[in-house]
Write a protein that holds these residues in place. Structure first.
Motif, short mmCIF file in Angstrom:
data_model
loop_
_atom_site.label_atom_id
_atom_site.label_comp_id
_atom_site.label_asym_id
_atom_site.label_seq_id
_atom_site.Cartn_x
_atom_site.Cartn_y
_atom_site.Cartn_z
N MET A 166 31.92 18.19 -33.78
CA MET A 166 30.76 17.84 -34.59
C MET A 166 31.05 18.00 -36.07
SD MET A 166 28.82 17.03 -32.19
CE MET A 166 27.47 16.57 -33.23
N VAL A 215 40.29 14.33 -42.41
CA VAL A 215 39.23 14.10 -43.41
C VAL A 215 37.93 14.67 -42.86
CG1 VAL A 215 40.28 12.04 -44.38
CG2 VAL A 215 38.74 11.84 -42.44
N PRO A 216 36.96 14.94 -43.74
CA PRO A 216 35.68 15.45 -43.24
C PRO A 216 35.09 14.52 -42.19
CG PRO A 216 35.75 15.58 -45.62
CD PRO A 216 37.00 14.86 -45.18
N THR A 217 34.61 15.09 -41.12
CA THR A 217 34.01 14.30 -40.06
C THR A 217 32.59 13.91 -40.47
OG1 THR A 217 35.25 15.65 -38.54
CG2 THR A 217 33.53 14.29 -37.58
N ILE A 218 32.23 12.66 -40.15
CA ILE A 218 30.85 12.25 -40.35
C ILE A 218 30.29 11.98 -38.97
CG2 ILE A 218 29.32 10.56 -41.39
CD1 ILE A 218 31.69 9.98 -43.33
N GLY A 219 29.27 12.71 -38.60
CA GLY A 219 28.74 12.55 -37.25
C GLY A 219 29.55 13.37 -36.27
N PHE A 220 30.34 12.70 -35.46
CA PHE A 220 31.15 13.45 -34.51
C PHE A 220 32.31 12.57 -34.05
CE2 PHE A 220 28.97 10.67 -31.76
CZ PHE A 220 29.66 10.64 -30.55
N THR A 221 33.31 13.18 -33.44
CA THR A 221 34.33 12.41 -32.73
C THR A 221 34.56 13.05 -31.37
OG1 THR A 221 36.08 13.69 -33.74
CG2 THR A 221 35.57 11.59 -34.76
N VAL A 222 35.04 12.25 -30.46
CA VAL A 222 35.35 12.76 -29.13
C VAL A 222 36.87 12.88 -29.03
CG1 VAL A 222 35.13 12.38 -26.68
CG2 VAL A 222 33.38 11.54 -28.23
N GLU A 223 37.33 14.05 -28.64
CA GLU A 223 38.78 14.24 -28.48
C GLU A 223 39.06 14.82 -27.10
OE1 GLU A 223 40.78 13.19 -30.69
OE2 GLU A 223 39.57 13.08 -32.53
N LYS A 224 40.27 14.62 -26.63
CA LYS A 224 40.65 15.16 -25.30
C LYS A 224 41.93 15.96 -25.42
CE LYS A 224 38.47 11.51 -22.76
NZ LYS A 224 37.72 11.66 -21.61
N ASP A 259 46.70 13.45 -41.33
CA ASP A 259 45.73 13.92 -42.33
C ASP A 259 44.34 14.04 -41.73
OD1 ASP A 259 45.51 11.20 -42.05
OD2 ASP A 259 44.68 10.93 -44.06
N PHE A 262 33.52 17.44 -28.06
CA PHE A 262 32.70 16.76 -29.07
C PHE A 262 32.86 17.55 -30.36
CE2 PHE A 262 30.30 13.46 -26.99
CZ PHE A 262 30.49 13.75 -25.66
N ASN A 282 52.14 14.06 -29.66
CA ASN A 282 52.24 12.65 -30.09
C ASN A 282 50.88 12.05 -30.49
OD1 ASN A 282 51.19 12.73 -27.58
ND2 ASN A 282 52.62 11.23 -26.66
#
Lengths: 880, 186
Positions: free
Chosen positions: B70, B48-57, B46, B68, B41
């Protein structure tokens, strides 16, 4: 118990109330490493972020490496889902956006938050994202921004719109592409979103006037929900009206007028404010706006009352008749519990009221003078000053009032600043004295009393200078001596020095006071301060000579040279020691800032450029001295104001400045090329002089690319054989080599062709040869110059009808400085004497006395005195 | 770590949290892999190219992962190192169909291994030879040869072929990481 007491004491001292006091930058940054720990402790991290924010906002400098390290540590906090912590992180990102490097690292994290489900994050994430995004990165988030603008959540939409406004500054082109989304948001039901959307639309179309007027007409037709949007539209419409200077029958004006009947008070006030402040409104157009403000005056809401009375106060001078209609309501406001409203009401009434009501209003205002803040006291003082100009006969009451204001301030809390307020009072008093001769003695007496107990050195010296200038010419000068001498005994060195100078002026002007002044001055010979001692010694020696010419030159009339010029001349003199003595006449004269201020009072718009003009000549002198062709011309005597030689919208724009030297005139042409597909090279201005003048040399401007002003000079020798013919007309032609070029790259073609362009004529008039000089004591100078070269003649000026016009014409024509305020003609007089002073080219003093009498036309008897025969001849000849 | 946390974990109610960093060249499929690993869920439609980073769990059977993710674009790769310090495992994603840039990936891997924060630690590295469904893609063995993975002696590593779009091969890798981290704790 002990701790409690200490707390209380600290509180009184103002310490330790702030838990962030005495934060150490290094320790805070050290603490920021906690962010790297897992698991994250949100409360602790929030506290540290607060400390970081506090430091940044206290102006603490954080170096780039330190900031970057902290920033990256902070990015790890994105793994926490704590709402408060996340919002603190957004705040910190915004604050550190300019301090740290590579802040774009958080871009994806923020886009994720702004498109996510958590509404608490979305708006704040947009704001933070736009803060860290530069124009190169904007493309990648454009899609999200467009979505956010039309988002259903009003806070998200508003945040996106306001962020767009900020982005407009750095990357307007990208934001322009969001116009459709913004237009959609403008029809939102939410008042804030609608307001922000219209703001964005306006800024997108700001440069396109047609677009703006379309925008306004579109939104004025449909009814908006947001009162803020209406206010914005009113402002835009007002601006358009101003730019187009359209008549009042335009639909824009109708729109503003209909807004007067809007249901929101905010909109009504904005519309009334706009109408009242428009230029050239007729009484009929004003009436509805004023009546709205009148209604507000009796509103139960203090804000509305304040807004209304403040607006009325501002325009009271512009539309006295219209504002006078509200007098009854304003009277009621005099006793308003809010002192700010009461003050504004009274000062408005003072501006519009009749002479008879002045006494009553002054009494009213004095009852609560002590209760209002300095800022409003200044408003009152300024109102009184303008009142004094309007009703000169009331000066007694008004000046007494000002003086008592000064006194009260002194006796109550003199330690507490109030400098601006006191300066306003002193300025007003001095202004009244200068404008109104009847008020002089009373005013001087008030000022004397004030300096008895004045802790502001600036004000004291200013008043002492004024006393020195005006005091000796009053019927009983001796009474001022005591006040001045008290200063010599009691005050600090700067005031003592000023007092010594003032004393010397009394001695020089009034012979009967001379012996006592000499006694007083000799007491200052042993003063502890160098400056005071030097001045006393100097004045004492001059006075003892008993020579009127010396008195006039060294005591009554000060130096008239430009200080910067004098410094430069002395410096070069000391660098190259020579046998000859230093010649004062070689120093450029000071342009008269004093005279300019006086004209500036009439037209406030002229004030700013005039201030620049005071040092303008020194700049020109430096520029000219740098050109080898002009080395031998001697010191620069005078630079004229710039004259346009073309229309302002032609292919080439040229303006001319005349620089007068001892025997030459250098014409400076500032040329601008307004064609972007041409480069001009070797630009000169060919001059065809009248007889006697001889063109010596041209200094061409090598290249004149599009939009960059260039300077070319033409040097002309003045006629040598006939020194009295100094006036002439020159016809000018701009000659140059044209090279076509690519408008985009600016690359010129190899080949060019010769071309010329006819300019308007330049006239050299008598005023180019005379520099204005203020002689504070004209009579003394008149005697000093003597009758050796005196010319006298009588003329009938048939074209002018009044004395004012005659005075103005003469002053303009001669380009000399009116002295003793003789340029102001007292009302209802049939005769007047005008005194003019100046220095003729070469450094010769010239004085003119013009006796004017009006009967049918104006008759003028003009007497010219000079230290040089030619100068006197030239000037008297120029009058005819 | 409070008493209740310990108790909860002991009872299997709350999982132990680990930090993982996911790196690799641009367009190798890092974000797609992480997205697929997330619960159904929470997945995004979609990428998209990551800029910098995102945090996911996301969670495996016994661990809760914080990843992280990257950005792989050239100019952001030097920013990876800021996140090495507290990583307990590394996921390195390789585009197995992009033979041309395999050397670039190898270069980045070497830089990563030589970083101060990585060099001293014995942390598990999981390689995903992604895009195994592509026609021209290399096998996991071939990729490990080209990347010179045999040279890594001091750290446990594992490579598995994957298809991030269907999710094929992903659970195997996560299981391996889970085992490694659990065994290290013991």
């Amino acid at each position: 118990m002990l701790g409690l007491r200490r707390d209380k004491k600290d509180e009184e001292d103002g310490f330790s109330l702030n838990p962030f006091n005495n934060l150490e930058k290094t320790s805070v940054l050290q603490e920021a490493r906690t962010f790297n720990e897992t698991p994250i402790n949100p409360r602790k991290c929030c506290h540290i972020l607060t400390k970081v924010l506090y430091l940044i906002n206290q102006g603490e400098h954080i170096a780039t490496t330190e900031a970057t390290e902290t920033f990256f540590a902070m990015t790890k906090l994105f793994q926490s889902q704590d709402v408060t912590l996340r919002r603190m992180v957004y705040l910190t990102i915004k604050e550190m956006a300019d301090l740290a490097e590579d802040v774009i690292i958080v871009t994806s994290s923020l886009t994720k938050d702004m498109t996510g489900k958590e509404d608490m994050y979305r708006a704040a994430a947009i704001r933070a994202l736009c803060r860290i995004t530069d124009s190169t990165m904007l493309q990648s988030i454009e899609r999200y921004m467009k979505q956010a603008i039309v988002d259903r959540n009003p806070s998200v939409s508003s945040a996106a719109l306001t962020s767009s406004l900020h982005l407009m500054r750095s990357s307007g082109d990208v934001v322009k592409r969001w116009v459709n989304e913004a237009a959609e948001a403008a029809s939102s039901d939410n008042i804030m979103v609608q307001y922000h959307a219209i703001g964005v639309l306006y800024h997108i179309k700001k440069t396109d006037r047609l677009g703006v007027s379309k925008l306004v007409s579109k939104f004025t037709k449909q009814s908006l929900r947001s009162p803020y949007a209406y206010c914005l539209l009113i402002r835009i419409a007002t601006k358009l009206l101003e730019e187009e200077s359209e008549g009042r029958d335009s639909p824009l004006f109708d729109f503003i007028e209909t807004c007067l009947r809007h249901k929101s008070e905010l909109v009504i006030y904005e519309a009334a404010h706009a109408i009242v402040n428009m230029p050239n409104t007729s009484a009929r157009e004003l009436a509805p706006a004023i009546s709205v403000l009148q209604l507000f005056c009796s509103s139960p809401k203090p804000t509305l009352r304040f807004a209304a009375v403040r607006t009325l106060n501002k325009v009271a001078m512009k539309h006295p008749a219209a504002v006078a209609a509200c007098n009854l309501d304003l009277e009621n406001l005099i006793t308003d519990v809010n002192r700010s409203i009461a003050t504004l009401a009274i000062t408005t009434l003072l501006k519009t009221g009749s002479e008879s009501s002045v006494d009553r209003l002054m009494k009213q205002i004095s009852t609560f003078m002590s209760e209002i803040s300095d800022e409003f006291k200044i408003v009152v003082v300024q109102a009184i000053r303008s009142l004094c100009l309007k009703f000169p006969r009331k000066h007694g009451v008004l000046m007494n009032f000002l003086a008592s204001m000064l006194r009260d301030e002194n006796s109550s809390n003199s330690s507490q600043g109030g400098f601006d307020y006191k300066r306003a009072i002193v300025d007003s008093l001095i202004g009244i004295i200068e404008e109104n001769p009847d008020a002089k003695e009373a005013g001087l007496a008030h000022l004397c009393e004030f300096i008895e107990d004045c802790e502001h050195t600036v004000l004291a010296t200013r008043i002492l200078h004024l006393l020195g200038r005006e005091g000796p010419r009053t019927p009983s000068p001796s009474k001022y001596i005591r006040f001045i001498y008290n200063r010599v005994i009691l005050e600090n060195s700067a005031v003592r020095a000023a007092a010594v100078s003032a004393l010397a002026k009394f001695g020089a002007h009034c012979e009967e006071l001379m012996p006592s002044v000499v006694v007083l001055l000799s007491r200052s010979l042993l003063d502890t301060d160098d400056e005071v001692r030097d001045r006393a010694t100097f004045y004492l020696n001059v006075l003892k000579q008993g020579n009127k010419a010396l008195n006039s030159a060294y005591i009554l009339n000060g130096l008239n040279v430009s200080v910067v010029g004098l410094e430069r001349a002395l410096h070069s003199y000391t660098l190259e020691p020579s046998e000859t003595q230093f010649d004062m006449k070689s120093v450029p004269l000071a342009t008269q800032p004093l005279a300019e201020q006086k004209t500036a009072e009439v037209t406030p718009a002229a004030k700013a450029p005039d201030k620049v003009a005071a040092t303008r000549q020194d700049i020109y002198a430096e520029q000219l001295a740098a050109i080898p062709e002009f080395q031998g011309l001697g010191p620069l005597f005078k630079s004229s104001a710039a004259v346009q030689l073309t229309e302002s919208e032609t292919e080439y724009v040229v303006r001319c400045i005349k620089h007068t030297f001892t025997n030459h005139i250098v014409f400076q042409f500032d040329c601008t090329n307004t064609l972007n597909d041409q480069i001009l090279e070797n630009v000169t201005v060919q001059m065809e002089p009248t007889e006697g003048f001889e063109v010596l040399s041209y200094v061409p401007a090598a290249s004149l690319p599009y939009g960059q002003p260039g300077i070319t000079y033409t040097c002309v020798a003045l006629p040598e054989d006939d020194p009295t013919s100094v006036i002439g007309t020159f016809s000018n032609t701009l000659k140059f080599l044209v090279k076509d070029c690519d408008p985009n790259t600016g690359e010129p073609d190899e080949e060019g062709y010769e071309d010329e362009y006819v300019l308007e004529d330049v006239e050299v008039t008598i005023s180019d040869h005379i520099q204005k000089v203020l002689k504070p004591n004209f009579a003394a100078s008149w005697d000093e110059v003597g009758e050796d070269y005196q010319m006298e003649d009588t003329y009938a000026l048939s074209t002018v009808k009044t004395l004012e016009d005659a005075v103005k014409n003469i002053v303009d024509h001669m380009g000399m400085q009116p002295c003793e305020r003789s340029d102001k003609v007292p009302a209802d007089k049939s005769a007047h004497t005008l005194f003019l002073a100046g220095v003729y080219r070469g450094g010769h003093d010239v004085l003119v006395r013009a006796r004017l009498a009006v009967d049918d036309g104006v008759t003028m008897q003009i007497t010219v005195r000079s230290t040089d025969e030619t100068a006197a001849e030239v000037i008297s000849a120029s009058v005819g | 770590m409070g008493f209740f946390d310990t108790l909860a974990r002991w009872l299997g109610m709350k999982k132990k949290e680990v930090n993982v960093i996911c790196v690799g060249l641009d367009n190798s499929g890092k974000t797609t892999i992480i997205n697929k690993l997330k619960p159904q869920n929470a997945q995004q439609s979609d990428i998209v190219p990551t800029i910098g980073f995102t945090v996911e769990k996301f969670a495996s059977a016994s661990l809760s992962f914080t990843v992280f993710d990257m950005s792989g674009q050239g100019r952001y790769r030097n920013l990876w190192e800021h996140y090495y310090k507290d990583a307990q495992a590394i996921i390195f994603v390789i585009d197995s169909s992009d033979k041309l840039r395999m050397v670039v990936a190898k270069d980045e891997l070497e830089q990563l291994l030589n970083n101060q924060d990585i060099l001293s630690k014995r942390i598990p590295i999981l390689f995903y030879a992604n895009k195994m469904d592509m026609k021209e893609s290399l096998s996991a063995v071939k990729v490990s040869q080209m990347m010179g993975l045999e040279a890594i002696k001091d750290k446990p590593w594992h490579i598995c072929a994957s298809n991030a779009i269907t999710g094929e091969g992903l659970p195997e890798g996560v299981e391996w990481v889970t085992d490694q981290i659990r065994s290290m704790k013991k």
